[in-house]
Structure formats: structure tokens, C-alpha cells
Write a protein that holds these residues in place. Structure first.
Motif, PDB file in Angstrom:
ATOM      1  N   ILE A 183       0.839  -1.201   0.000  1.00  0.00           N
ATOM      2  CA  ILE A 183       0.000   0.000   0.000  1.00  0.00           C
ATOM      3  C   ILE A 183       0.873   1.251   0.000  1.00  0.00           C
ATOM      4  O   ILE A 183       0.455   2.313  -0.441  1.00  0.00           O
ATOM      5  N   TYR A 184       2.113   1.134   0.453  1.00  0.00           N
ATOM      6  CA  TYR A 184       3.022   2.273   0.532  1.00  0.00           C
ATOM      7  C   TYR A 184       3.655   2.601  -0.822  1.00  0.00           C
ATOM      8  O   TYR A 184       4.261   3.650  -0.975  1.00  0.00           O
ATOM      9  N   ASP A 185       3.540   1.695  -1.802  1.00  0.00           N
ATOM     10  CA  ASP A 185       4.069   1.949  -3.141  1.00  0.00           C
ATOM     11  C   ASP A 185       3.159   2.926  -3.875  1.00  0.00           C
ATOM     12  O   ASP A 185       1.954   2.974  -3.625  1.00  0.00           O
ATOM     13  N   GLU A 186       3.734   3.674  -4.794  1.00  0.00           N
ATOM     14  CA  GLU A 186       2.939   4.605  -5.596  1.00  0.00           C
ATOM     15  C   GLU A 186       1.962   3.827  -6.486  1.00  0.00           C
ATOM     16  O   GLU A 186       2.337   2.805  -7.057  1.00  0.00           O
ATOM     17  N   PRO A 187       0.731   4.296  -6.602  1.00  0.00           N
ATOM     18  CA  PRO A 187      -0.220   3.658  -7.521  1.00  0.00           C
ATOM     19  C   PRO A 187       0.310   3.712  -8.956  1.00  0.00           C
ATOM     20  O   PRO A 187       1.011   4.647  -9.327  1.00  0.00           O
ATOM     21  N   SER A 188      -0.046   2.699  -9.710  1.00  0.00           N
ATOM     22  CA  SER A 188       0.391   2.609 -11.097  1.00  0.00           C
ATOM     23  C   SER A 188      -0.829   2.500 -12.007  1.00  0.00           C
ATOM     24  O   SER A 188      -1.829   1.868 -11.624  1.00  0.00           O
TER      25      SER A 188
ATOM     26  N   VAL B 286      -7.354  -3.052  -4.342  1.00  0.00           N
ATOM     27  CA  VAL B 286      -8.124  -3.525  -3.202  1.00  0.00           C
ATOM     28  C   VAL B 286      -7.200  -3.774  -2.017  1.00  0.00           C
ATOM     29  O   VAL B 286      -6.285  -4.606  -2.095  1.00  0.00           O
ATOM     30  N   LEU B 287      -7.442  -3.070  -0.919  1.00  0.00           N
ATOM     31  CA  LEU B 287      -6.719  -3.320   0.324  1.00  0.00           C
ATOM     32  C   LEU B 287      -7.320  -4.565   0.966  1.00  0.00           C
ATOM     33  O   LEU B 287      -8.545  -4.651   1.131  1.00  0.00           O
ATOM     34  N   VAL B 288      -6.472  -5.541   1.309  1.00  0.00           N
ATOM     35  CA  VAL B 288      -6.970  -6.799   1.869  1.00  0.00           C
ATOM     36  C   VAL B 288      -6.491  -7.024   3.299  1.00  0.00           C
ATOM     37  O   VAL B 288      -6.548  -8.136   3.810  1.00  0.00           O
ATOM     38  N   ASP B 289      -6.043  -5.983   3.968  1.00  0.00           N
ATOM     39  CA  ASP B 289      -5.661  -6.054   5.383  1.00  0.00           C
ATOM     40  C   ASP B 289      -6.864  -5.719   6.250  1.00  0.00           C
ATOM     41  O   ASP B 289      -7.721  -4.931   5.856  1.00  0.00           O
ATOM     42  N   ARG B 290      -6.915  -6.307   7.433  1.00  0.00           N
ATOM     43  CA  ARG B 290      -8.007  -6.023   8.359  1.00  0.00           C
ATOM     44  C   ARG B 290      -7.873  -4.624   8.958  1.00  0.00           C
ATOM     45  O   ARG B 290      -8.855  -3.937   9.212  1.00  0.00           O
ATOM     46  N   LEU B 291      -6.633  -4.185   9.179  1.00  0.00           N
ATOM     47  CA  LEU B 291      -6.375  -2.885   9.802  1.00  0.00           C
ATOM     48  C   LEU B 291      -5.911  -1.885   8.753  1.00  0.00           C
ATOM     49  O   LEU B 291      -5.191  -2.245   7.816  1.00  0.00           O
ATOM     50  N   TRP B 292      -6.297  -0.629   8.927  1.00  0.00           N
ATOM     51  CA  TRP B 292      -5.845   0.413   8.016  1.00  0.00           C
ATOM     52  C   TRP B 292      -4.349   0.637   8.240  1.00  0.00           C
ATOM     53  O   TRP B 292      -3.895   0.727   9.386  1.00  0.00           O
ATOM     54  N   PRO B 293      -3.553   0.732   7.180  1.00  0.00           N
ATOM     55  CA  PRO B 293      -2.100   0.899   7.317  1.00  0.00           C
ATOM     56  C   PRO B 293      -1.730   2.262   7.894  1.00  0.00           C
ATOM     57  O   PRO B 293      -2.316   3.277   7.527  1.00  0.00           O
ATOM     58  N   ARG B 294      -0.740   2.251   8.762  1.00  0.00           N
ATOM     59  CA  ARG B 294      -0.271   3.486   9.400  1.00  0.00           C
ATOM     60  C   ARG B 294       0.332   4.426   8.382  1.00  0.00           C
ATOM     61  O   ARG B 294       1.057   4.024   7.488  1.00  0.00           O
ATOM     62  N   GLY B 295       0.029   5.697   8.555  1.00  0.00           N
ATOM     63  CA  GLY B 295       0.672   6.736   7.772  1.00  0.00           C
ATOM     64  C   GLY B 295       0.190   6.863   6.335  1.00  0.00           C
ATOM     65  O   GLY B 295       0.815   7.565   5.557  1.00  0.00           O
ATOM     66  N   VAL B 296      -0.899   6.204   5.983  1.00  0.00           N
ATOM     67  CA  VAL B 296      -1.408   6.274   4.609  1.00  0.00           C
ATOM     68  C   VAL B 296      -2.788   6.934   4.639  1.00  0.00           C
ATOM     69  O   VAL B 296      -3.707   6.432   5.272  1.00  0.00           O
ATOM     70  N   SER B 297      -2.897   8.063   3.966  1.00  0.00           N
ATOM     71  CA  SER B 297      -4.209   8.714   3.887  1.00  0.00           C
ATOM     72  C   SER B 297      -5.069   7.971   2.867  1.00  0.00           C
ATOM     73  O   SER B 297      -4.554   7.295   1.977  1.00  0.00           O
TER      74      SER B 297
ATOM     75  N   THR C  72      -5.148  -5.520  -8.192  1.00  0.00           N
ATOM     76  CA  THR C  72      -3.953  -5.445  -7.360  1.00  0.00           C
ATOM     77  C   THR C  72      -4.402  -5.522  -5.909  1.00  0.00           C
ATOM     78  O   THR C  72      -5.165  -4.682  -5.440  1.00  0.00           O
ATOM     79  N   LEU C  73      -3.939  -6.581  -5.226  1.00  0.00           N
ATOM     80  CA  LEU C  73      -4.228  -6.757  -3.812  1.00  0.00           C
ATOM     81  C   LEU C  73      -3.163  -5.999  -3.031  1.00  0.00           C
ATOM     82  O   LEU C  73      -1.964  -6.226  -3.219  1.00  0.00           O
ATOM     83  N   LEU C  74      -3.599  -5.099  -2.168  1.00  0.00           N
ATOM     84  CA  LEU C  74      -2.683  -4.234  -1.432  1.00  0.00           C
ATOM     85  C   LEU C  74      -2.598  -4.654   0.023  1.00  0.00           C
ATOM     86  O   LEU C  74      -3.597  -5.012   0.643  1.00  0.00           O
ATOM     87  N   THR C  75      -1.386  -4.573   0.554  1.00  0.00           N
ATOM     88  CA  THR C  75      -1.133  -4.922   1.942  1.00  0.00           C
ATOM     89  C   THR C  75      -0.041  -4.018   2.496  1.00  0.00           C
ATOM     90  O   THR C  75       0.767  -3.480   1.737  1.00  0.00           O
ATOM     91  N   ALA C  76      -0.009  -3.883   3.811  1.00  0.00           N
ATOM     92  CA  ALA C  76       1.045  -3.101   4.461  1.00  0.00           C
ATOM     93  C   ALA C  76       2.251  -3.974   4.787  1.00  0.00           C
ATOM     94  O   ALA C  76       3.297  -3.456   5.167  1.00  0.00           O
ATOM     95  N   THR C  77       2.131  -5.265   4.613  1.00  0.00           N
ATOM     96  CA  THR C  77       3.202  -6.198   4.948  1.00  0.00           C
ATOM     97  C   THR C  77       4.493  -5.859   4.211  1.00  0.00           C
ATOM     98  O   THR C  77       4.472  -5.583   3.017  1.00  0.00           O
ATOM     99  N   LYS C  78       5.614  -5.905   4.932  1.00  0.00           N
ATOM    100  CA  LYS C  78       6.902  -5.557   4.333  1.00  0.00           C
ATOM    101  C   LYS C  78       7.376  -6.620   3.345  1.00  0.00           C
ATOM    102  O   LYS C  78       7.902  -6.293   2.293  1.00  0.00           O
ATOM    103  N   GLN C  79       7.223  -7.883   3.692  1.00  0.00           N
ATOM    104  CA  GLN C  79       7.711  -8.963   2.839  1.00  0.00           C
ATOM    105  C   GLN C  79       6.517  -9.608   2.126  1.00  0.00           C
ATOM    106  O   GLN C  79       5.837 -10.465   2.673  1.00  0.00           O
ATOM    107  N   LEU C  80       6.285  -9.187   0.895  1.00  0.00           N
ATOM    108  CA  LEU C  80       5.102  -9.625   0.154  1.00  0.00           C
ATOM    109  C   LEU C  80       5.011 -11.138   0.014  1.00  0.00           C
ATOM    110  O   LEU C  80       3.919 -11.696   0.068  1.00  0.00           O
ATOM    111  N   SER C  81       6.137 -11.802  -0.162  1.00  0.00           N
ATOM    112  CA  SER C  81       6.102 -13.248  -0.379  1.00  0.00           C
ATOM    113  C   SER C  81       5.597 -14.014   0.841  1.00  0.00           C
ATOM    114  O   SER C  81       5.210 -15.176   0.720  1.00  0.00           O
ATOM    115  N   LEU C  82       5.570 -13.372   2.001  1.00  0.00           N
ATOM    116  CA  LEU C  82       5.096 -14.020   3.230  1.00  0.00           C
ATOM    117  C   LEU C  82       3.784 -13.417   3.728  1.00  0.00           C
ATOM    118  O   LEU C  82       3.446 -13.533   4.897  1.00  0.00           O
ATOM    119  N   SER C  83       3.035 -12.799   2.828  1.00  0.00           N
ATOM    120  CA  SER C  83       1.825 -12.073   3.235  1.00  0.00           C
ATOM    121  C   SER C  83       0.547 -12.847   2.941  1.00  0.00           C
ATOM    122  O   SER C  83       0.509 -13.721   2.063  1.00  0.00           O
TER     123      SER C  83
END
Length: 117
Positions: free
Chosen positions: A8-13, A20-31, A94-105
Motif C-alpha cells: 500500500i506504501y508503493d505509488e499507484p500505477s 483492493v486493500l486486503v488487510d483487516r487494519l488500516w495501514p499506518r501513515g497512509v491517507s 492489485t491486492l494491497l497490503t502493508a506487509t513488508k515482505q510480500l512473499s510471506l503475506s
């Protein structure tokens, strides 16, 4: 069906398609404006209990995946997963997540689920 996973922290393309954000919690620092979301599908996210147990420990990823697949059979999560499948059938998703390591998300587990079934 084209499904990709991004932070989710990457620039939209322009190639993202439906975002689509698929995290249960809203990511910190992202409006909400910066997120540029089409949807927030929190009903498909892993339970708080599973997420807390997993804690993104690479050694637990295989078991996390197994348990998450079990959770995805829950009627509410199954309906949310079916909704994502319908979106992915109609357009690129595009499924969006705040997770740092995408391969383990959880988003990667969802992507695999959507593209293999």
C-alpha cells in the motif's frame, strides 16, 4: 485472470487495475487519498488470532497458509473471496497490503488462491 500483490506504501500505477486493500487494519501513515483504493475488503483478511499467532515469522508461513485456507471457507470470508474473484475476472486486480515482505503475506496467499482456483 490477472492478480498482482503490492504494498500500500508503493505509488499507484496505471497498470494496477482495481486496487483492493486486503488487510483487516488500516495501514499506518497512509491517507485514504494517497492509497487510491477502489475497495477495502477487510472481510477476506485473516482473523486477529491467526495474524497475531503468525506475526510474519517465515518459519510459520506454511502453517499460516494452511490455517488461512481453512479460514477462507468461513461463509463471510468465502463471500469476500468470491467477490475478489469476480473483480479479477472482470479486470486486473492489485491486492494491497502493508506487509513488508510480500512473499510471506496473506495477500500472496489470496493471489495464489484466486489464480489457481
Amino acid at each position: 485472470m490477472t492478480v498482482r500483490v503490492a504494498r500500500i506504501y508503493d505509488e499507484p500505477s496505471p497498470s494496477d487495475g482495481t486496487r483492493v486493500l486486503v488487510d483487516r487494519l488500516w495501514p499506518r501513515g497512509v491517507s485514504k487519498a494517497r492509497a487510491a483504493l477502489d475497495e477495502w475488503c477487510r472481510d477476506v483478511a485473516p482473523s486477529t488470532e491467526l495474524r497475531t499467532w503468525y506475526a510474519h515469522d517465515p518459519a510459520k508461513f506454511a502453517e499460516f497458509t494452511r490455517r488461512y485456507h481453512t479460514e477462507l471457507t468461513d461463509p463471510e470470508r468465502a463471500a469476500a473471496l468470491a467477490h475478489l474473484a469476480a473483480l479479477a475476472t472482470a479486470d486486473r486486480v492489485t491486492l494491497l497490503t502493508a506487509t513488508k515482505q510480500l512473499s510471506l503475506s496473506a495477500a500472496t496467499v489470496l493471489s495464489d488462491e484466486l489464480t489457481t482456483h
